[in-house]
Design a protein around this motif. Structure first.
Motif, short mmCIF file in Angstrom:
data_model
loop_
_atom_site.label_atom_id
_atom_site.label_comp_id
_atom_site.label_asym_id
_atom_site.label_seq_id
_atom_site.Cartn_x
_atom_site.Cartn_y
_atom_site.Cartn_z
N ARG A 14 -6.18 12.78 -0.97
CA ARG A 14 -7.48 12.99 -1.59
C ARG A 14 -8.23 14.11 -0.87
O ARG A 14 -8.07 14.30 0.33
CB ARG A 14 -8.32 11.72 -1.51
CG ARG A 14 -7.84 10.63 -2.41
CD ARG A 14 -9.02 9.86 -2.90
NE ARG A 14 -8.66 9.07 -4.06
CZ ARG A 14 -8.91 7.79 -4.17
NH1 ARG A 14 -9.48 7.15 -3.19
NH2 ARG A 14 -8.58 7.15 -5.27
N LYS A 44 -3.75 3.18 -0.46
CA LYS A 44 -4.12 2.68 -1.79
C LYS A 44 -3.31 1.42 -2.05
O LYS A 44 -2.10 1.41 -1.92
CB LYS A 44 -3.80 3.73 -2.86
CG LYS A 44 -4.09 3.23 -4.27
CD LYS A 44 -3.89 4.33 -5.29
CE LYS A 44 -4.02 3.89 -6.71
NZ LYS A 44 -5.06 3.00 -7.07
N LEU A 64 -2.13 8.01 -0.47
CA LEU A 64 -2.65 8.77 -1.60
C LEU A 64 -3.47 9.93 -1.04
O LEU A 64 -4.41 9.72 -0.27
CB LEU A 64 -3.53 7.89 -2.49
CG LEU A 64 -4.13 8.54 -3.71
CD1 LEU A 64 -3.01 8.93 -4.70
CD2 LEU A 64 -5.11 7.62 -4.38
N ILE A 86 0.85 -1.19 0.00
CA ILE A 86 0.00 0.00 0.00
C ILE A 86 0.88 1.24 0.00
O ILE A 86 2.05 1.19 0.39
CB ILE A 86 -0.95 0.04 1.22
CG1 ILE A 86 -0.16 0.00 2.53
CG2 ILE A 86 -1.96 -1.09 1.14
CD1 ILE A 86 -1.00 0.24 3.77
N TYR A 103 -5.02 8.55 2.29
CA TYR A 103 -5.68 7.26 2.42
C TYR A 103 -4.76 6.18 1.84
O TYR A 103 -3.97 6.45 0.94
CB TYR A 103 -7.01 7.25 1.65
CG TYR A 103 -8.00 8.24 2.21
CD1 TYR A 103 -8.89 7.88 3.20
CD2 TYR A 103 -8.03 9.55 1.74
CE1 TYR A 103 -9.80 8.79 3.72
CE2 TYR A 103 -8.94 10.48 2.25
CZ TYR A 103 -9.82 10.08 3.24
OH TYR A 103 -10.72 10.99 3.75
#
Length: 127
Positions: free
Chosen positions: A9, A24, A7, A4, A22
């Protein structure tokens, strides 16, 4: 292990809110039919070419059955079914094939596949 990365946002419901990061999931590659056939053939007495032929036949038959509007049950993997998105109509009589915007696939994983998600390990990478 699933990789992971963070990211950034924004909140679509509040464009003035501060952005958040978050997790990803990052793909670690792709496995194709040939590789699947090879792996399966090494776990049983069936030849690689036979496994490949069965996978191709499975693909063909899944598509044919979905086109007929059937739910395709794939054992412990789960079920595939065609779904649609459509325009909203005031009266039920106005709903027709012309109101369908597009078709998509719904996949409902089986219990074993869902349970696998509870034991997945993760590792984080930076950008």
């Amino acid at each position: 292990m699933v990789t992971i990365k963070p990211l950034e946002r924004r909140n679509p419901q509040d464009v003035n809110a501060e952005n958040k990061y978050y997790a990803k999931a990052i793909s670690q590659g792709v496995i194709d039919f040939e590789r699947l056939a090879y792996l399966v053939s090494n776990q049983c007495t069936v030849r690689e070419s036979d496994c490949y032929a069965v996978l191709r036949a499975l693909e063909h038959n899944i598509m044919d059955e979905l086109k007929q509007g059937k739910i395709v049950q794939l054992g412990g993997l789960g079920n595939l079914q065609v779904g649609v998105t459509s325009k909203g109509e005031i009266n039920a009589e106005e709903v027709s094939a012309n109101t369908v915007k597009k078709a998509h696939l719904n996949f409902r994983p089986g219990a074993k596949l869902r349970d696998m998600l509870t034991v997945v390990k993760f590792k984080t990478i930076s950008e």
